[in-house]
Design an enzyme around this catalytic site. Structure first.
Site, PDB file in Angstrom:
ATOM      1  N   SER A 143      -2.273  -1.321   3.417  1.00 28.44           N
ATOM      2  CA  SER A 143      -1.786   0.363   3.218  1.00 28.44           C
ATOM      3  C   SER A 143      -1.243   0.501   4.634  1.00 28.44           C
ATOM      4  O   SER A 143      -2.159  -0.072   5.582  1.00 28.44           O
ATOM      5  CB  SER A 143      -2.845   1.358   2.855  1.00 28.44           C
ATOM      6  OG  SER A 143      -3.239   2.005   2.817  1.00 28.44           O
ATOM      7  N   TYR A 156     -12.336   1.291   1.279  1.00 34.62           N
ATOM      8  CA  TYR A 156     -10.797   1.220   1.024  1.00 34.62           C
ATOM      9  C   TYR A 156     -10.709   0.830   1.990  1.00 34.62           C
ATOM     10  O   TYR A 156      -9.467   0.061   2.188  1.00 34.62           O
ATOM     11  CB  TYR A 156     -10.401   2.619   0.834  1.00 34.62           C
ATOM     12  CG  TYR A 156      -8.895   2.485  -0.187  1.00 34.62           C
ATOM     13  CD1 TYR A 156      -8.389   2.219  -0.918  1.00 34.62           C
ATOM     14  CD2 TYR A 156      -7.973   2.786   1.309  1.00 34.62           C
ATOM     15  CE1 TYR A 156      -6.765   1.616  -1.020  1.00 34.62           C
ATOM     16  CE2 TYR A 156      -6.551   3.120   0.756  1.00 34.62           C
ATOM     17  CZ  TYR A 156      -5.750   2.204  -0.429  1.00 34.62           C
ATOM     18  OH  TYR A 156      -4.410   2.112  -0.439  1.00 34.62           O
TER      19      TYR A 156
HETATM   20  N1  LIG Z   1       0.162   5.233  -3.990  1.00 29.67           N
HETATM   21  C1  LIG Z   1      -0.976   5.420  -2.301  1.00 29.67           C
HETATM   22  O1  LIG Z   1      -0.082   6.335  -1.718  1.00 29.67           O
HETATM   23  C2  LIG Z   1      -0.673   4.154  -1.957  1.00 29.67           C
HETATM   24  C3  LIG Z   1      -0.769   3.415  -0.367  1.00 29.67           C
HETATM   25  C4  LIG Z   1      -1.089   2.555   0.269  1.00 29.67           C
HETATM   26  C5  LIG Z   1      -1.293   1.453   0.223  1.00 29.67           C
HETATM   27  N2  LIG Z   1      -1.204   2.115  -1.723  1.00 29.67           N
HETATM   28  C6  LIG Z   1      -1.645   0.467  -2.763  1.00 29.67           C
HETATM   29  O2  LIG Z   1      -1.319   0.095  -3.740  1.00 29.67           O
HETATM   30  C7  LIG Z   1      -1.610  -0.791  -4.859  1.00 29.67           C
HETATM   31  C8  LIG Z   1      -0.910  -0.365  -5.621  1.00 29.67           C
HETATM   32  O3  LIG Z   1      -1.296   1.813  -6.126  1.00 29.67           O
HETATM   33  P1  LIG Z   1      -1.159   2.683  -6.409  1.00 29.67           P
HETATM   34  O4  LIG Z   1      -0.755   3.772  -5.964  1.00 29.67           O
HETATM   35  O5  LIG Z   1       0.011   2.434  -7.565  1.00 29.67           O
HETATM   36  O6  LIG Z   1      -2.140   3.265  -8.176  1.00 29.67           O
HETATM   37  P2  LIG Z   1      -1.905   2.768  -9.785  1.00 29.67           P
HETATM   38  O7  LIG Z   1      -3.238   3.400  -9.759  1.00 29.67           O
HETATM   39  O8  LIG Z   1      -1.245   3.369 -10.065  1.00 29.67           O
HETATM   40  O9  LIG Z   1      -2.368   1.290  -9.392  1.00 29.67           O
HETATM   41  C9  LIG Z   1      -3.397   0.471  -9.081  1.00 29.67           C
HETATM   42  C10 LIG Z   1      -2.998  -0.172 -10.573  1.00 29.67           C
HETATM   43  O10 LIG Z   1      -4.372  -1.631  -9.922  1.00 29.67           O
HETATM   44  C11 LIG Z   1      -4.707  -2.231 -11.383  1.00 29.67           C
HETATM   45  N3  LIG Z   1      -5.998  -2.249 -11.288  1.00 29.67           N
HETATM   46  C12 LIG Z   1      -7.394  -1.810 -11.268  1.00 29.67           C
HETATM   47  N4  LIG Z   1      -8.479  -2.875 -11.249  1.00 29.67           N
HETATM   48  C13 LIG Z   1      -7.456  -3.861 -11.268  1.00 29.67           C
HETATM   49  C14 LIG Z   1      -8.503  -5.115 -11.778  1.00 29.67           C
HETATM   50  N5  LIG Z   1      -9.914  -4.814 -11.467  1.00 29.67           N
HETATM   51  N6  LIG Z   1      -7.052  -6.272 -12.565  1.00 29.67           N
HETATM   52  C15 LIG Z   1      -6.407  -5.742 -12.202  1.00 29.67           C
HETATM   53  N7  LIG Z   1      -5.538  -4.815 -11.972  1.00 29.67           N
HETATM   54  C16 LIG Z   1      -6.440  -4.168 -11.603  1.00 29.67           C
HETATM   55  C17 LIG Z   1      -4.287  -0.998 -12.228  1.00 29.67           C
HETATM   56  O11 LIG Z   1      -4.726  -0.594 -13.597  1.00 29.67           O
HETATM   57  C18 LIG Z   1      -3.675  -0.316 -11.759  1.00 29.67           C
HETATM   58  O12 LIG Z   1      -3.011  -0.714 -12.523  1.00 29.67           O
HETATM   59  C19 LIG Z   1      -2.969  -0.622  -4.224  1.00 29.67           C
HETATM   60  O13 LIG Z   1      -3.301  -1.900  -3.715  1.00 29.67           O
HETATM   61  C20 LIG Z   1      -3.381   0.865  -3.347  1.00 29.67           C
HETATM   62  O14 LIG Z   1      -3.990   0.763  -2.003  1.00 29.67           O
HETATM   63  C21 LIG Z   1      -0.664   3.081  -2.319  1.00 29.67           C
END
Ligand SMILES: NC(=O)c1ccc[n+]([C@@H]2O[C@H](COP(=O)([O-])OP(=O)(O)OC[C@H]3O[C@@H](n4cnc5c(N)ncnc54)[C@H](O)[C@@H]3O)[C@@H](O)[C@H]2O)c1
Length: 255
Positions: A143, A156
């Site tokens: 991130s 986080y």
């Molecule tokens: N959306 C944003 O703005 C953003 C920005 C920077 C980084 N990210 C990172 O991107 C990644 C994906 O996030 P997203 O935005 O798609 O959100 P999201 O909530 O759609 O996806 C997160 C995924 O992780 C899975 N997950 C949670 N706990 C788990 C576990 N114990 N085992 C296996 N899977 C598990 C969830 O079921 C989900 O599929 C994350 O690491 C997040 O920190 C997101």
């Protein structure tokens, strides 16, 4: 940018950024193991979407905060798809709590799902890649908050700071095995993790105004970068992070 013949794992691969990564990798020709812990229906639907692209997908129910589940995920991938070339450590959660508020349970949960999973996902994937003898690529979805503190999101930010160092450390140690390790640092992306912001027009206005492109990213805009990073075109990138944030980090420190 072909990934034909390659096999990838995407953790948390059935929603948001993970889903977009799964489709982008499959779009480039890879077969994909979609790790998930929730929403089996969405996983089955995604498997069909990958099949429609002409590639193979398997859904694997594995909690990446448990090392035994991670090993099972890799074993099933190798058994059913034949090998492992690309490991995408994507699963993540946040608690939106400050340094003062965060409980021990919240801290441990965020660290286990975001950082411990990426550490052991990297270790176990690398062991498999070394045994295969043809190198590989590990991509850590971090991130902008690996560098950029966010008041009110303490655990986080710590976990993503840890991923930053994991990418650098593992990149140095695994490079001699022809395994490269790259971080991806998204800015603000329209996914379920941001539901509270997406549903709040006031918050959206402030956020959009802070982003040089004036809008959040769509998950596909992260997926396409990951597909490139998984390809031979990115063969000399190692131990570093690619930020996909439209310049957010440089325009609005502390947002
Ligand atoms: N959306 C944003 O703005 C953003 C920005 C920077 C980084 N990210 C990172 O991107 C990644 C994906 O996030 P997203 O935005 O798609 O959100 P999201 O909530 O759609 O996806 C997160 C995924 O992780 C899975 N997950 C949670 N706990 C788990 C576990 N114990 N085992 C296996 N899977 C598990 C969830 O079921 C989900 O599929 C994350 O690491 C997040 O920190 C997101």
């Amino acid at each position: 940018m072909s990934l034909k013949g390659k096999v990838a794992i995407v953790t948390g691969g059935n929603s948001g950024i993970g889903k977009a990564i799964t489709l982008a990798l499959a779009g480039a020709g890879a077969n994909v193991a979609i790790d998930y812990v929730a929403n089996e229906e969405a996983t089955e639907d995604l498997e069909k979407q990958v099949a429609a692209l002409g590639d193979q997908a398997i859904g694997v129910d594995a909690d990446v905060s448990k090392v035994s589940d991670l090993q099972m995920l890799i074993d099933r991938t190798v058994k059913e798809l034949g090998r492992l070339d690309v490991m995408v450590n994507n699963a993540g959660i946040e608690t939106r709590t400050s340094v003062l508020e965060t409980t021990e349970a919240q801290y441990e949960k965020v660290m286990e799902i975001n950082l411990k999973s990426a550490f052991f996902g990297t270790q176990l994937a690398a062991k498999q890649m070394i045994a295969q003898g043809s190198g590989g690529r590990i991509i850590n979805i971090s991130s902008v908050h690996e560098d950029w503190p966010m008041p009110g999101n303490a655990a986080y930010c710590l976990s993503k700071g840890g991923m930053r160092m994991l990418t650098r450390q593992a990149g140095l140690e695994l490079g001699p095995h022809n395994i490269t390790v790259v971080g991806v640092g998204p800015g603000a992306v329209a996914t379920p993790i941001n539901t509270s912001t997406l549903e709040n027009p006031e918050k959206m206005k402030v956020l959009d105004a802070a982003i040089p492109l004036g809008r959040m990213a769509q998950p596909e805009e992260i997926g396409s970068v990951v597909a490139f990073l998984a390809s031979d075109g990115a063969s000399y990138l190692n131990a570093t992070t690619v930020f996909v944030d439209a310049g957010l980090m440089h325009s609005s420190p502390g947002l």
